[in-house]
Design an enzyme around this catalytic site. Sequence first.
Site, PDB file in Angstrom:
ATOM      1  N   GLY A  54       0.788  -1.055  -0.013  1.00 57.54           N
ATOM      2  CA  GLY A  54      -0.167   0.083   0.142  1.00 57.54           C
ATOM      3  C   GLY A  54       0.939   1.183  -0.127  1.00 57.54           C
ATOM      4  N   SER A  55       0.307   2.378  -0.350  1.00 61.27           N
ATOM      5  CA  SER A  55       0.958   3.607  -0.181  1.00 61.27           C
ATOM      6  C   SER A  55       0.781   3.989   0.981  1.00 61.27           C
ATOM      7  CB  SER A  55       0.517   4.818  -1.329  1.00 61.27           C
ATOM      8  OG  SER A  55       0.894   4.302  -2.477  1.00 61.27           O
ATOM      9  N   GLY A  56       1.369   5.180   1.394  1.00 62.63           N
ATOM     10  CA  GLY A  56       1.531   5.709   2.848  1.00 62.63           C
ATOM     11  C   GLY A  56       2.476   5.725   3.577  1.00 62.63           C
ATOM     12  N   HIS A  57       3.533   4.691   3.255  1.00 66.76           N
ATOM     13  CA  HIS A  57       4.690   4.203   3.886  1.00 66.76           C
ATOM     14  C   HIS A  57       5.698   4.860   3.515  1.00 66.76           C
ATOM     15  CE1 HIS A  57       1.695   1.233   5.528  1.00 66.76           C
ATOM     16  NE2 HIS A  57       1.555   0.983   4.293  1.00 66.76           N
ATOM     17  N   ASP A 110      -1.908  -7.967   0.340  1.00 69.41           N
ATOM     18  CA  ASP A 110      -0.950  -8.055  -0.391  1.00 69.41           C
ATOM     19  C   ASP A 110      -0.502  -9.520  -0.950  1.00 69.41           C
ATOM     20  OD1 ASP A 110       0.281  -5.165  -0.344  1.00 69.41           O
ATOM     21  OD2 ASP A 110      -0.123  -5.759   1.471  1.00 69.41           O
ATOM     22  N   HIS A 219      -0.275   0.607   9.466  1.00 68.29           N
ATOM     23  CA  HIS A 219      -1.669   1.250   9.015  1.00 68.29           C
ATOM     24  C   HIS A 219      -2.548   1.494  10.245  1.00 68.29           C
ATOM     25  CE1 HIS A 219      -0.064  -2.121   6.602  1.00 68.29           C
ATOM     26  NE2 HIS A 219      -0.451  -1.248   5.596  1.00 68.29           N
TER      27      HIS A 219
END
Lengths: 331, 331
Positions: A54-57, A110, A219
């Site tokens: 995911g993005s945001g990391h 994932d 998350h």
Amino acid sequence: MKKFVNDPQQFVPEMLKGLALANPDTLKYVPEYNLIMRADAPRADKVSIVQGSGSGHEPAHVMAVGPGMLDAACPGDVFAAPPMDYVYETTKLLNSPKGVLLLVNNYTGDRMAFDMAQELSLADGVNVKTLFIDDDVAVKDSTWTVGRRGVAGNFFVIKAVGAAAEAGADLDELMRIGEKVVSVTRSMGLALTACTPPAKGAPLFELGDDEIEIGVGIHGEPGRRRAKIVPANELVDILLEPVVADLPYVSGDRVALMVNGLGGTPISELYLVYGIAHEKLAAQGITVARSYVGEYCTSLDMAGASITLVKLDDEIEGLLAAPAEIGARIF
Amino acid sequence: MKKFVNDPQQFVPEMLKGLALANPDTLKYVPEYNLIMRADAPRADKVSIVQGSGSGHEPAHVMAVGPGMLDAACPGDVFAAPPMDYVYETTKLLNSPKGVLLLVNNYTGDRMAFDMAQELSLADGVNVKTLFIDDDVAVKDSTWTVGRRGVAGNFFVIKAVGAAAEAGADLDELMRIGEKVVSVTRSMGLALTACTPPAKGAPLFELGDDEIEIGVGIHGEPGRRRAKIVPANELVDILLEPVVADLPYVSGDRVALMVNGLGGTPISELYLVYGIAHEKLAAQGITVARSYVGEYCTSLDMAGASITLVKLDDEIEGLLAAPAEIGARIF
């Protein structure tokens, strides 16, 4: 919500576009698949290393693309696994005669996307293998995982297999090296504040003015427990003790020590934490031979930090010391 | 207050200790003067470059010490100028036959400390000059300055004179280069949130849930005005237009573009801002030839960002492209 954002649905594409504009000679952006790849990939003389998540990391993983690191990263939307077809198309685009290594942090979404993409790619004749990373000792099974979660320790897997791939290692050898790094890497984090996904526009969870979440996921998933804020010395104990005890790391070990910021914690505090952790390890006879302080795997704007240890031997230490270059350089 | 801190009075020394422990081969920490210096400084064959400032702006400036950058940084406490005697002792410790160049952002407290230290050092026979940096276009005169404030554009001065010093330039030549970089560098920032100094334990100022401070200073000083939060495209206009108009930067110019995070803003948002700014400049015929995205000069945990432009010529571009290495590396 106060953020630098236009349409929250376009947050990830706009970030990726900025990353590509900042690195015009070295990175290529393929908008159809959220794909950031090295301009010179795939190369016939090396296995392609690909990470999805995911993005945001950020900087994980789109800003970890470059020589000696990833050949490509295909992120999903914020905190969402990349769609299976993005991973499949990425694998085909990165196909090299030497094969493709997919790196995946252990989250159910994932895993599903990557397992299916691998199956389809294999049917197409691509030589592809997948390595799962699960360094977080905080919880066994969790909101989004069966088994442990993959967090900042992921950096060391990328760095080691990236260096070995650059030196010509084949796919089986990279799997061996990656699994070995996973086997000696452990992490745990804590949150001082929640994080705010752009599309949600509000904090993902509530923490009181004096509360922290110990063992938080990247998350915002719950960790082991909530507690009151305590001085930094005690916060370091809270993170370091379970990490050290898990492998365990013991007197005489040489380790890499990473203090990773979760997005909203200034680097001044991270170095303060580093100093405390370094000395606590030294007091146990554990020698910090390599240090990593900064943001490696974040949770948007969450204030907090994680600690990662890697037990070193000559092979791993050599791979970690090899040259590398990434999109998120500050020079 | 939720921070990684023990005794707030020891915040700076504990951070510096962590920085030194993370860089044992390359940096030396002198606790008596809050001093971080290169282990190999002073060198007889180069001018020593020294920056002082308050702490709380990390990586500026203690994490900008290394080959091709600073020889030393002597910070004060959080948001406080270094004591005059720290600067004086630092100047003597860094004394080289080629001289010492002191870099100072333009704040009244810093100017006083450095002016006095320079006078005492000159009387001791040290060949020392001082260069002031004032790149912030937001306000003329302010809470802590006569004239403009020095902010993130400072990085480019350090980088340019650092490279030239490494190549053997003498003190007069470094002053010429530094003044030239200052003359073509302009910045402006905005705050989404206030920052919280450890010793105060509460935000330095109040901002409403939908409010931003346009032109904020890196110590939380007021800027030009308060406004409601707007989409990122408009936030970029708010920062970029005054910066471009000030020099001015015009069609045909080649520039370095920096998007600097103020401490609490994730790098994902900074790249999104970078992409917008890059394209807005391109639309005006201004070519971004070098890009800088990340944290360079922060305000503790403040969410927000600043934009800096540097007009390039062959000399400045060459100096910015020269190799450098700093304590805050993430590899």
